[in-house]
Design a protein around this motif. Structure first.
Motif, PDB file in Angstrom:
ATOM      1  N   LYS A   1      50.280  12.152 -35.181  1.00 42.36           N
ATOM      2  CA  LYS A   1      51.424  11.385 -35.696  1.00 42.36           C
ATOM      3  C   LYS A   1      51.402   9.941 -35.201  1.00 42.36           C
ATOM      4  N   THR A   2      51.228   9.757 -33.896  1.00 44.76           N
ATOM      5  CA  THR A   2      51.218   8.399 -33.348  1.00 44.76           C
ATOM      6  C   THR A   2      50.026   7.614 -33.872  1.00 44.76           C
TER       7      THR A   2
ATOM      8  N   PHE B   1      60.586   3.065 -38.911  1.00 41.25           N
ATOM      9  CA  PHE B   1      59.378   3.870 -38.724  1.00 41.25           C
ATOM     10  C   PHE B   1      59.625   4.821 -37.556  1.00 41.25           C
TER      11      PHE B   1
ATOM     12  N   VAL C   1      52.513   1.268 -39.383  1.00 40.23           N
ATOM     13  CA  VAL C   1      53.443   0.229 -38.934  1.00 40.23           C
ATOM     14  C   VAL C   1      52.792  -1.154 -38.948  1.00 40.23           C
TER      15      VAL C   1
ATOM     16  N   ASP D   1      58.385   7.871 -35.291  1.00 33.61           N
ATOM     17  CA  ASP D   1      57.315   8.726 -34.776  1.00 33.61           C
ATOM     18  C   ASP D   1      57.983   9.867 -34.020  1.00 33.61           C
TER      19      ASP D   1
ATOM     20  N   THR E   1      48.701   8.000 -36.805  1.00 39.33           N
ATOM     21  CA  THR E   1      49.037   7.646 -38.179  1.00 39.33           C
ATOM     22  C   THR E   1      49.995   6.470 -38.230  1.00 39.33           C
ATOM     23  N   MET E   2      50.951   6.444 -37.331  1.00 38.71           N
ATOM     24  CA  MET E   2      51.963   5.388 -37.352  1.00 38.71           C
ATOM     25  C   MET E   2      51.466   4.094 -36.716  1.00 38.71           C
ATOM     26  N   GLN E   3      50.827   4.177 -35.554  1.00 36.69           N
ATOM     27  CA  GLN E   3      50.422   2.977 -34.818  1.00 36.69           C
ATOM     28  C   GLN E   3      48.922   2.702 -34.944  1.00 36.69           C
TER      29      GLN E   3
ATOM     30  N   ALA F   1      56.993  10.440 -39.283  1.00 37.16           N
ATOM     31  CA  ALA F   1      55.759  11.198 -39.018  1.00 37.16           C
ATOM     32  C   ALA F   1      56.155  12.494 -38.325  1.00 37.16           C
TER      33      ALA F   1
ATOM     34  N   CYS G   1      55.774  11.894 -43.679  1.00 37.93           N
ATOM     35  CA  CYS G   1      54.322  12.030 -43.552  1.00 37.93           C
ATOM     36  C   CYS G   1      54.042  13.155 -42.549  1.00 37.93           C
TER      37      CYS G   1
END
Length: 368
Positions: free
Chosen positions: A83-84, A230, A98, A232, A86-88, A75, A300
């Motif tokens: 970003k966080t 993954f 994730v 971030d 989107t990931m978490q 990300a 991403c």
């Protein structure tokens, strides 16, 4: 980043056109034509994962039983672009990439009787920390944490890369998780230890790169059948837009240098350079195994819709456009020749030592 030719199916391409109007200047049109997907603000977390799921390795029964697979999801974007999230993500339908990917992993692991392990590493100021290390005393006053008081825990001691990246990663804790709920608890524990700070962009801005490694190992197998990373990334930013505190400036400098090093590696992959500069910084050293032949890398890019962040948005999109043109698994000719020469030298050295051992058994030369 697509595989090398012949390494996988083709993906549909998407074009994106942005028009900016700088103050007292003519409108500028920027066109980017090499994106696999363009997801607008109307898309939710479920839509994002549905689009990106096809690019992840197969987690079905045949996928784990086949050759080992690896993939890396990064990300990228400026501070505060999401970003966080989107990931978490958050709970319920707001879960990020994730947790949703882990749900597929556990589904496949249950069907195959596989073991799932997690390792989580933070890269802060070009130092790697094991966020799952439970040996450090957590009862540390907030004033001694080095960050603004916000309930965050200090990072544990850094990993030692003196003897190489593989040796350092072996020092990190590898936690076995039997269910998705256990995995969520591990992720929350690591998030509580991650280095964050309140900035003008975000109340809780990540000041480090977070890397979540997922290993799926079949029974009696020596190597993992599936490896996922993954990442971030910390937010890219212009230093003059942040505060002028010395510690914030130091964090921003390390963040920008590591992101620049990642861009240099992508540039070298795109142009098939003779040297791939993975050793420029710690972040690229950790990502090197996933940039090899047969791996998959998904970038991403998160951008801000605000007009005042137009310059950072264009820089992020330009980075993504360059990354989409890079090709994985293209070993540089000089690197190949170097490895072949080293193999010949090692073989000749072994032959010479064996000959000396036979000719001079009592001299002791062979032991020196």
């Amino acid at each position: 980043l697509p595989d090398a030719p012949g390494g996988g199916g083709s993906l549909r391409r998407r074009a994106l056109t942005l028009t900016t109007r700088p103050a007292q200047r003519r409108a500028e049109v920027h066109r980017f034509t090499h994106f696999d997907y363009v997801l607008g603000p109307s898309k939710n977390q479920t839509d994002v994962f549905r689009e990106l799921r096809a690019m992840l390795p197969s987690t079905g029964p045949s996928g784990l039983a086949g050759p080992p697979q690896s993939a890396c999801v990064l990300a990228y974007g400026q501070t505060g672009s999401g970003k966080t999230h989107t990931m978490q993500g958050a709970d319920g339908q707001a879960r990020g990439l994730v947790p949703r990917a882990l749900a597929d992993v556990f589904r496949a692991a249950c069907e195959n009787g596989a073991l799932v392990t997690l390792s989580i590493i933070e890269v802060y100021n070009d130092m790697a920390y094991d966020l799952l290390d439970s040996t450090r005393d957590q009862a540390v006053p907030a004033a001694e944490r080095g960050f603004q008081a916000g309930g965050r825990l200090p990072p544990p001691p850094g990993l030692d890369f003196k003897h190489g990246c593989a040796t350092a990663l072996s020092q990190a804790a590898s936690v076995s998780v039997a269910s998705l709920d256990e995995a969520h608890m591990v992720l929350q524990m690591a998030a509580a230890r991650r280095s964050t700070r309140s900035t003008i962009f975000n109340d809780s801005s990540s000041r480090s790169h977070s890397l979540v490694f997922v290993h799926v190992r079949l029974p009696s197998a020596r190597e993992p059948a599936l490896q996922l990373a993954f990442v971030d990334l910390a937010g890219s930013e212009r230093l003059q837009l942040s505060t002028v505190e010395s510690d914030v400036a130091e964090e921003s400098r390390h963040i920008n240098l590591s992101l620049s090093a990642l861009g240099t590696v992508i540039h070298a992959l795109r142009h098939r350079a003779n040297h791939l500069p993975y050793r420029t910084c710690l972040l690229t050293r950790l990502l090197e195994p996933f940039f090899g032949s047969g791996g998959r890398v998904l970038l991403c890019v998160c951008v801000s819709p605000e007009q005042r962040h137009a310059h950072e948005t264009l820089c992020s999109l330009a980075f993504a456009d360059r990354a989409s043109r890079a090709v994985l698994g293209t070993d540089a000719p000089v690197e190949v020749q170097r490895n072949q020469a080293l193999a010949i030298v090692r073989e000749a050295h072994a032959v010479m030592r064996a000959a000396l051992r036979d000719l001079l058994p009592a001299s002791g030369i062979c032991d020196k």
